[in-house]
Write a protein that holds these residues in place. Sequence first.
Motif, PDB file in Angstrom:
ATOM      1  N   ALA A 269       0.825  -1.207   0.000  1.00  0.00           N
ATOM      2  CA  ALA A 269       0.000   0.000   0.000  1.00  0.00           C
ATOM      3  C   ALA A 269       0.860   1.259   0.000  1.00  0.00           C
ATOM      4  CB  ALA A 269      -0.926  -0.014   1.208  1.00  0.00           C
ATOM      5  N   THR A 270       1.940   1.252   0.769  1.00  0.00           N
ATOM      6  CA  THR A 270       2.803   2.431   0.819  1.00  0.00           C
ATOM      7  C   THR A 270       3.547   2.647  -0.496  1.00  0.00           C
ATOM      8  OG1 THR A 270       4.655   1.172   1.769  1.00  0.00           O
ATOM      9  CG2 THR A 270       3.122   2.224   3.302  1.00  0.00           C
ATOM     10  N   ARG A 271       3.645   1.599  -1.304  1.00  0.00           N
ATOM     11  CA  ARG A 271       4.297   1.715  -2.611  1.00  0.00           C
ATOM     12  C   ARG A 271       3.295   1.983  -3.738  1.00  0.00           C
ATOM     13  NH1 ARG A 271       8.742  -2.740  -3.806  1.00  0.00           N
ATOM     14  NH2 ARG A 271       8.697  -1.506  -5.721  1.00  0.00           N
ATOM     15  N   GLY A 272       2.085   2.392  -3.376  1.00  0.00           N
ATOM     16  CA  GLY A 272       1.111   2.813  -4.372  1.00  0.00           C
ATOM     17  C   GLY A 272       0.304   1.714  -5.007  1.00  0.00           C
ATOM     18  N   MET A 273       0.271   0.520  -4.387  1.00  0.00           N
ATOM     19  CA  MET A 273      -0.463  -0.602  -4.958  1.00  0.00           C
ATOM     20  C   MET A 273      -1.867  -0.768  -4.372  1.00  0.00           C
ATOM     21  SD  MET A 273       2.522  -3.524  -4.982  1.00  0.00           S
ATOM     22  CE  MET A 273       4.188  -3.172  -5.525  1.00  0.00           C
ATOM     23  N   GLY A 274      -2.317   0.169  -3.580  1.00  0.00           N
ATOM     24  CA  GLY A 274      -3.569  -0.003  -2.851  1.00  0.00           C
ATOM     25  C   GLY A 274      -4.766  -0.334  -3.708  1.00  0.00           C
ATOM     26  N   ASP A 275      -4.844   0.238  -4.920  1.00  0.00           N
ATOM     27  CA  ASP A 275      -5.992   0.016  -5.796  1.00  0.00           C
ATOM     28  C   ASP A 275      -5.822  -1.210  -6.696  1.00  0.00           C
ATOM     29  OD1 ASP A 275      -7.263   2.225  -4.773  1.00  0.00           O
ATOM     30  OD2 ASP A 275      -6.477   3.587  -6.305  1.00  0.00           O
ATOM     31  N   ARG A 276      -4.644  -1.832  -6.668  1.00  0.00           N
ATOM     32  CA  ARG A 276      -4.413  -3.008  -7.499  1.00  0.00           C
ATOM     33  C   ARG A 276      -4.853  -4.277  -6.781  1.00  0.00           C
ATOM     34  NH1 ARG A 276       1.710  -1.842  -9.833  1.00  0.00           N
ATOM     35  NH2 ARG A 276       1.254   0.176 -10.815  1.00  0.00           N
ATOM     36  N   ASN A 277      -4.993  -5.337  -7.536  1.00  0.00           N
ATOM     37  CA  ASN A 277      -5.387  -6.610  -6.942  1.00  0.00           C
ATOM     38  C   ASN A 277      -4.351  -7.057  -5.913  1.00  0.00           C
ATOM     39  OD1 ASN A 277      -7.394  -8.682  -6.942  1.00  0.00           O
ATOM     40  ND2 ASN A 277      -5.895 -10.058  -7.846  1.00  0.00           N
ATOM     41  N   MET A 278      -4.816  -7.818  -4.930  1.00  0.00           N
ATOM     42  CA  MET A 278      -3.940  -8.270  -3.853  1.00  0.00           C
ATOM     43  C   MET A 278      -2.718  -9.026  -4.373  1.00  0.00           C
ATOM     44  SD  MET A 278      -6.382 -11.327  -2.424  1.00  0.00           S
ATOM     45  CE  MET A 278      -7.042 -12.553  -3.568  1.00  0.00           C
ATOM     46  N   THR A 279      -2.849  -9.675  -5.519  1.00  0.00           N
ATOM     47  CA  THR A 279      -1.749 -10.456  -6.078  1.00  0.00           C
ATOM     48  C   THR A 279      -0.588  -9.584  -6.544  1.00  0.00           C
ATOM     49  OG1 THR A 279      -2.981 -10.471  -8.161  1.00  0.00           O
ATOM     50  CG2 THR A 279      -3.135 -12.436  -6.767  1.00  0.00           C
ATOM     51  N   SER A 280      -0.810  -8.273  -6.632  1.00  0.00           N
ATOM     52  CA  SER A 280       0.267  -7.375  -7.074  1.00  0.00           C
ATOM     53  C   SER A 280       1.410  -7.335  -6.078  1.00  0.00           C
ATOM     54  CB  SER A 280      -0.270  -5.964  -7.299  1.00  0.00           C
ATOM     55  OG  SER A 280      -0.735  -5.394  -6.088  1.00  0.00           O
ATOM     56  N   VAL A 281       1.216  -7.854  -4.861  1.00  0.00           N
ATOM     57  CA  VAL A 281       2.314  -7.852  -3.885  1.00  0.00           C
ATOM     58  C   VAL A 281       3.497  -8.675  -4.377  1.00  0.00           C
ATOM     59  CG1 VAL A 281       0.771  -7.450  -1.928  1.00  0.00           C
ATOM     60  CG2 VAL A 281       1.391  -9.801  -2.549  1.00  0.00           C
ATOM     61  N   VAL A 282       3.308  -9.505  -5.390  1.00  0.00           N
ATOM     62  CA  VAL A 282       4.429 -10.275  -5.929  1.00  0.00           C
ATOM     63  C   VAL A 282       5.554  -9.348  -6.383  1.00  0.00           C
ATOM     64  CG1 VAL A 282       3.608 -10.388  -8.329  1.00  0.00           C
ATOM     65  CG2 VAL A 282       5.016 -12.249  -7.402  1.00  0.00           C
ATOM     66  N   ARG A 283       5.212  -8.140  -6.779  1.00  0.00           N
ATOM     67  CA  ARG A 283       6.240  -7.210  -7.253  1.00  0.00           C
ATOM     68  C   ARG A 283       7.197  -6.795  -6.145  1.00  0.00           C
ATOM     69  NH1 ARG A 283       3.249  -3.171 -11.626  1.00  0.00           N
ATOM     70  NH2 ARG A 283       3.172  -4.711 -13.323  1.00  0.00           N
ATOM     71  N   LEU A 284       6.784  -6.926  -4.915  1.00  0.00           N
ATOM     72  CA  LEU A 284       7.696  -6.634  -3.815  1.00  0.00           C
ATOM     73  C   LEU A 284       8.876  -7.599  -3.806  1.00  0.00           C
ATOM     74  CD1 LEU A 284       5.142  -6.060  -0.902  1.00  0.00           C
ATOM     75  CD2 LEU A 284       6.316  -4.309  -2.249  1.00  0.00           C
ATOM     76  N   PHE A 285       8.676  -8.774  -4.402  1.00  0.00           N
ATOM     77  CA  PHE A 285       9.689  -9.831  -4.333  1.00  0.00           C
ATOM     78  C   PHE A 285      10.336 -10.150  -5.671  1.00  0.00           C
ATOM     79  CE2 PHE A 285       6.297 -10.506  -1.220  1.00  0.00           C
ATOM     80  CZ  PHE A 285       7.021 -10.312  -0.046  1.00  0.00           C
ATOM     81  N   THR A 286       9.776  -9.626  -6.764  1.00  0.00           N
ATOM     82  CA  THR A 286      10.324  -9.939  -8.089  1.00  0.00           C
ATOM     83  C   THR A 286      10.974  -8.775  -8.770  1.00  0.00           C
ATOM     84  OG1 THR A 286       8.165  -9.527  -9.126  1.00  0.00           O
ATOM     85  CG2 THR A 286       8.661 -11.819  -8.477  1.00  0.00           C
ATOM     86  N   GLU A 287      10.669  -7.552  -8.362  1.00  0.00           N
ATOM     87  CA  GLU A 287      11.277  -6.395  -9.004  1.00  0.00           C
ATOM     88  C   GLU A 287      12.756  -6.325  -8.633  1.00  0.00           C
ATOM     89  OE1 GLU A 287       9.048  -2.964  -7.879  1.00  0.00           O
ATOM     90  OE2 GLU A 287       7.541  -3.262  -9.447  1.00  0.00           O
ATOM     91  N   LYS A 288      13.574  -6.040  -9.632  1.00  0.00           N
ATOM     92  CA  LYS A 288      15.006  -5.929  -9.392  1.00  0.00           C
ATOM     93  C   LYS A 288      15.332  -4.610  -8.700  1.00  0.00           C
ATOM     94  CE  LYS A 288      16.315  -8.788 -13.343  1.00  0.00           C
ATOM     95  NZ  LYS A 288      17.073  -8.839 -14.645  1.00  0.00           N
ATOM     96  N   ARG A 289      16.250  -4.697  -7.755  1.00  0.00           N
ATOM     97  CA  ARG A 289      16.682  -3.529  -7.025  1.00  0.00           C
ATOM     98  C   ARG A 289      18.180  -3.341  -7.183  1.00  0.00           C
ATOM     99  NH1 ARG A 289      12.495  -5.655  -4.245  1.00  0.00           N
ATOM    100  NH2 ARG A 289      10.930  -4.233  -3.421  1.00  0.00           N
ATOM    101  N   ASP A 290      18.575  -2.074  -7.238  1.00  0.00           N
ATOM    102  CA  ASP A 290      20.012  -1.790  -7.367  1.00  0.00           C
ATOM    103  C   ASP A 290      20.718  -2.084  -6.041  1.00  0.00           C
ATOM    104  OD1 ASP A 290      19.617  -0.967  -9.957  1.00  0.00           O
ATOM    105  OD2 ASP A 290      19.205   1.103  -9.354  1.00  0.00           O
TER     106      ASP A 290
END
Length: 290
Positions: A269-290
């Motif tokens: 929610a703090t990353r702006g996903m509040g209006d997206r489906n609950m399954t969008s939390v996968v991006r917390l674990f799959t997005e590449k970070r520097d």
Amino acid sequence: MSRITVLGLGAMGSRMASQLLAAGHTVTVWNRTPDAAEALVKQGAFHARTPREASAGAEFVIAMLRDNDASRHVWLDREIGALSGMAAGAIAIESSTLTSGWIQELGTHMQHARVALLEAPVSGSRAQADARQLAYLAGGEEEVLERCLPLLRVMGSSVHHVGGLGHGALAKLATNAMLGIQVTGLAEVIGLLERNGADASRVLAAMAGTSVWPPVAAYLSGSMMTENFAPQFPVALIEKDFGYTLEEAGSAENAPTIAAAHNVFQRAATRGMGDRNMTSVVRLFTEKRD
């Protein structure tokens, strides 16, 4: 046919009202933003300006609202509250996802007004509502439930009586907690697989052939792998439900796994996903970070 009022025309309430209209009932609707009623009025619904006006003359008043605060306002507001418009002997059906304490308090207000209360939260999302496949988790007196069954069966495929007032809320929160834990677990597993170079789709397909794979996992993993995050159950709503669940648990120490899952949805929610489906939390674990 019955005279029914539906309060709250979000994704679920609007679909419930539509099913009742299709079944031939006389339906009056109200929503905080009036534009939400337009499609239902075209189907034959009556539109009221306030919950009090909407509930006047209704045999059944169904509420599908966001949270405790909205429920309190819509039912009990001194000027526009639905309860003040209901006749003695009518039945209030609260289908929102709320806390057991608020449901019990609301039941006391209803009793004083000689209005019966059935809590009837649902398990299921938009597709199930469209297909009349909602599962009701009912709390309240058996006699009241019996009177409501013909209506509930217009909108759902199963009705489970789980106990007295407040127990329906607990059953719904427990159901959503289990769902959310599966969401966060799958999201973490997909992230684990991808970070280690595995073919996540192939591994998930293999897992689906084992006893650990629950029926809902096909939908959840499919949504995550295709990144189809059109809101069926938005992050903001399940995060709210987890907060209520921890409130019922008494502390995070009493429910550490639930608390951990709650933290995942809070991060989303703090990353702006509040209006997206609950399954969008996968991006917390799959997005590449520097």
